[in-house]
Every structure is written in structure tokens, then in C-alpha cells.
Write a protein that holds these residues in place. Structure first.
Motif, short mmCIF file in Angstrom:
data_model
loop_
_atom_site.label_atom_id
_atom_site.label_comp_id
_atom_site.label_asym_id
_atom_site.label_seq_id
_atom_site.Cartn_x
_atom_site.Cartn_y
_atom_site.Cartn_z
N THR A 67 23.80 56.48 44.97
CA THR A 67 24.22 57.85 44.26
C THR A 67 23.10 58.32 43.23
OG1 THR A 67 25.17 56.77 42.41
CG2 THR A 67 26.80 57.28 44.33
N ILE A 68 22.93 59.66 43.09
CA ILE A 68 21.89 60.31 42.40
C ILE A 68 22.55 60.20 40.84
CG2 ILE A 68 20.67 62.00 41.92
CD1 ILE A 68 20.78 63.10 44.88
N THR A 69 21.80 59.69 39.94
CA THR A 69 22.22 59.36 38.46
C THR A 69 21.66 60.70 37.66
OG1 THR A 69 20.43 58.19 37.81
CG2 THR A 69 22.19 56.99 38.69
N GLU A 70 22.22 60.76 36.43
CA GLU A 70 21.59 61.92 35.67
C GLU A 70 20.40 61.59 35.25
OE1 GLU A 70 21.67 65.29 33.94
OE2 GLU A 70 23.29 64.57 34.83
N ALA A 71 20.00 60.15 35.19
CA ALA A 71 18.56 59.77 34.84
C ALA A 71 17.59 60.31 36.12
CB ALA A 71 18.45 58.36 34.62
N ASP A 72 18.17 60.12 37.28
CA ASP A 72 17.19 60.70 38.44
C ASP A 72 17.12 62.10 38.36
OD1 ASP A 72 17.28 57.91 39.41
OD2 ASP A 72 19.07 58.47 40.73
#
Length: 95
Positions: A67-72
Motif C-alpha cells: 500500500t502507498i503510505t503517507e511517507a511515500d
């Protein structure tokens, strides 16, 4: 007696004309052109930006099972800003 101008003399004069201006041009260029440093900054920023694009690619992430994280997303935005800033660097040479 009138001096005769030959085609050969005119061509020799025209060939030497650009060389006559070289000392003036050579004096105007001092040190390395800062555009080369700007190009290297842009290349580095682009590599980071490309890496972040992979992290935020929805299809690629789904296929990889992540999953795409906020950090990404934050890294992507920072890399995009850095890359755009590197593009804004203007050359300061007068050539």
C-alpha cells in the motif's frame, strides 16, 4: 598605382576575422560555468523523483502487494519540489 584586391586576399581576411575576436571572448569566461553544477543537481533530483514515482505508483503497488503510505506521498512531493527547483536554475554565463 591602385592596389589590387584578389579573391584569395579577401578569403584569407574573412577566415581570420573570427579568430581576431577570441581574446575578447576568452577574457569574458572566468571559471567553470555554473550551469554544469545546475545540470548535476537536476540529474540527482530526477533520480530521487523517479524512485519516489515507483513508490507512489498505484498500479505497481497493487501488483507488488503493498500500500502507498503517507511517507511515500511526502517523499514524492519533496522530490517533485526539488526536481522543479533544479529546473528553474538559470545559466549565468554570457555566451
Amino acid at each position: 598605382m591602385k592596389a589590387q584586391t584578389t579573391r584569395r586576399a579577401v578569403m584569407a581576411g574573412l577566415a581570420a576575422a573570427p579568430v581576431a575576436g577570441l581574446p575578447a571572448i576568452a577574457g569574458a569566461v572566468v571559471g567553470p560555468d555554473p550551469i554544469f553544477a545546475a545540470i548535476e543537481r537536476h540529474k540527482a533530483a530526477w533520480r530521487v523523483f523517479e524512485d519516489c514515482c515507483v513508490l507512489t505508483d498505484e498500479v505497481g503497488s497493487r501488483e507488488a502487494g503493498r500500500t502507498i503510505t503517507e511517507a511515500d506521498e511526502t517523499a514524492y512531493e519533496a522530490a517533485n519540489d526539488e526536481e522543479q527547483e533544479a529546473l528553474q536554475a538559470a545559466p549565468r554565463s554570457n555566451m
